[in-house]
Design an enzyme around this catalytic site. Structure first.
Site, mmCIF file in Angstrom:
data_model
loop_
_atom_site.group_PDB
_atom_site.id
_atom_site.type_symbol
_atom_site.label_atom_id
_atom_site.label_comp_id
_atom_site.label_asym_id
_atom_site.label_seq_id
_atom_site.Cartn_x
_atom_site.Cartn_y
_atom_site.Cartn_z
ATOM 1 N N LYS A 122 0.840 -1.200 0.000
ATOM 2 C CA LYS A 122 0.000 0.000 0.000
ATOM 3 C C LYS A 122 0.881 1.258 0.000
ATOM 4 O O LYS A 122 0.726 2.138 -0.846
ATOM 5 C CB LYS A 122 -0.922 -0.001 1.227
ATOM 6 C CG LYS A 122 -1.825 1.186 1.271
ATOM 7 C CD LYS A 122 -2.611 1.250 2.563
ATOM 8 C CE LYS A 122 -2.884 2.705 2.879
ATOM 9 N NZ LYS A 122 -3.009 3.001 4.280
ATOM 10 N N ASP A 140 -6.656 0.714 0.242
ATOM 11 C CA ASP A 140 -6.835 1.009 1.660
ATOM 12 C C ASP A 140 -8.185 0.451 2.081
ATOM 13 O O ASP A 140 -8.835 -0.267 1.323
ATOM 14 C CB ASP A 140 -6.726 2.522 1.911
ATOM 15 C CG ASP A 140 -7.850 3.285 1.215
ATOM 16 O OD1 ASP A 140 -8.715 2.646 0.575
ATOM 17 O OD2 ASP A 140 -7.875 4.513 1.316
#
Ligand code: SF4
Length: 212
Positions: A122, A140
């Site tokens: 991420k 996310d």
């Protein structure tokens, strides 16, 4: 790659409603600041991270200062972001690696980024998209949840969601997808109380169609 009609409609509607500007949710002036801010954003809101980094980046204004910092002092600046002991350790170690291996710069390659302390896919994708403008999908909590609702994936593991989205979305929309979905997740498709009736994606949403 053939993009489905439904996915194209989702993208068109997102762009029509939210524009095509690459909005920055975290405040930063340098690549390493974005890297450290993103490490701090794990399990924390962007708003809180922005409050913390305002003072943090004044006190520690170079990668060297992070690498040489006293851990306790760093912790005292970031404790309100949660998991502060781990985050402080990772940021200090990360700063050292940046200096030792990359002359203080942040690498571009995802395989190198994910080897940095505290950096997963991420965070690596945040850097690739925001700093290097490389097509990348940041998964996310909003992207994971809403991609499932829209029917773009059935996965819950963020890496598997990312791979599904890479297959379904046009590359030109990879960076914007996260930005748009965060906005949708904060305003309409709210986790505890999605406002489906006022959602501009309801005709394209698998979850909505199943319920109606
Ligand atoms: S229709 Fe409802 S569940 Fe689907 S994206 Fe919109 S708010 Fe979320």
């Amino acid at each position: 790659m053939k993009i489905s009609k439904n996915t194209l409609q989702i993208i068109e509607k997102l762009e029509k409603n939210y524009g095509s500007e690459v909005v920055k949710y975290l405040n930063y002036e340098t690549p390493w600041q974005l890297l450290f801010a993103t490490i701090l954003s794990a399990q924390c809101t962007d708003a809180r991270v922005n409050i913390v980094t305002k003072e943090l980046f004044k006190k520690f204004d170079t990668v060297e200062k992070f690498a040489d910092c006293d851990l306790k002092e760093l912790e005292s600046y970031i404790y309100t972001t949660g998991f502060y002991k781990n985050k402080a350790k990772n940021i200090k170690s990360c700063a050292k690696v940046l200096l030792e291996k990359y002359d203080g710069n942040v690498p571009k390659d995802i395989d190198e980024l994910v080897l940095l302390p505290g950096v997963g896919r991420k965070t690596a994708n945040v850097i690739r998209g925001n700093i290097y403008n490389e097509p990348s999908i940041v998964v996310d909590t909003h992207v994971k949840r809403i991609s499932n609702k829209l029917g773009l994936t059935k996965e819950t593991d963020p890496v598997k969601v990312e791979y599904d989205l890479m297959k379904k979305l046009p590359k030109s929309h990879w960076i914007l997808f996260n930005i748009h979905i965060i906005k949708l997740g904060r305003t309409i498709c709210i986790a505890r109380n999605p406002k489906c009736e006022e959602c501009f994606l309801k005709e394209n949403c698998k979850s909505y169609k199943l319920k109606n």
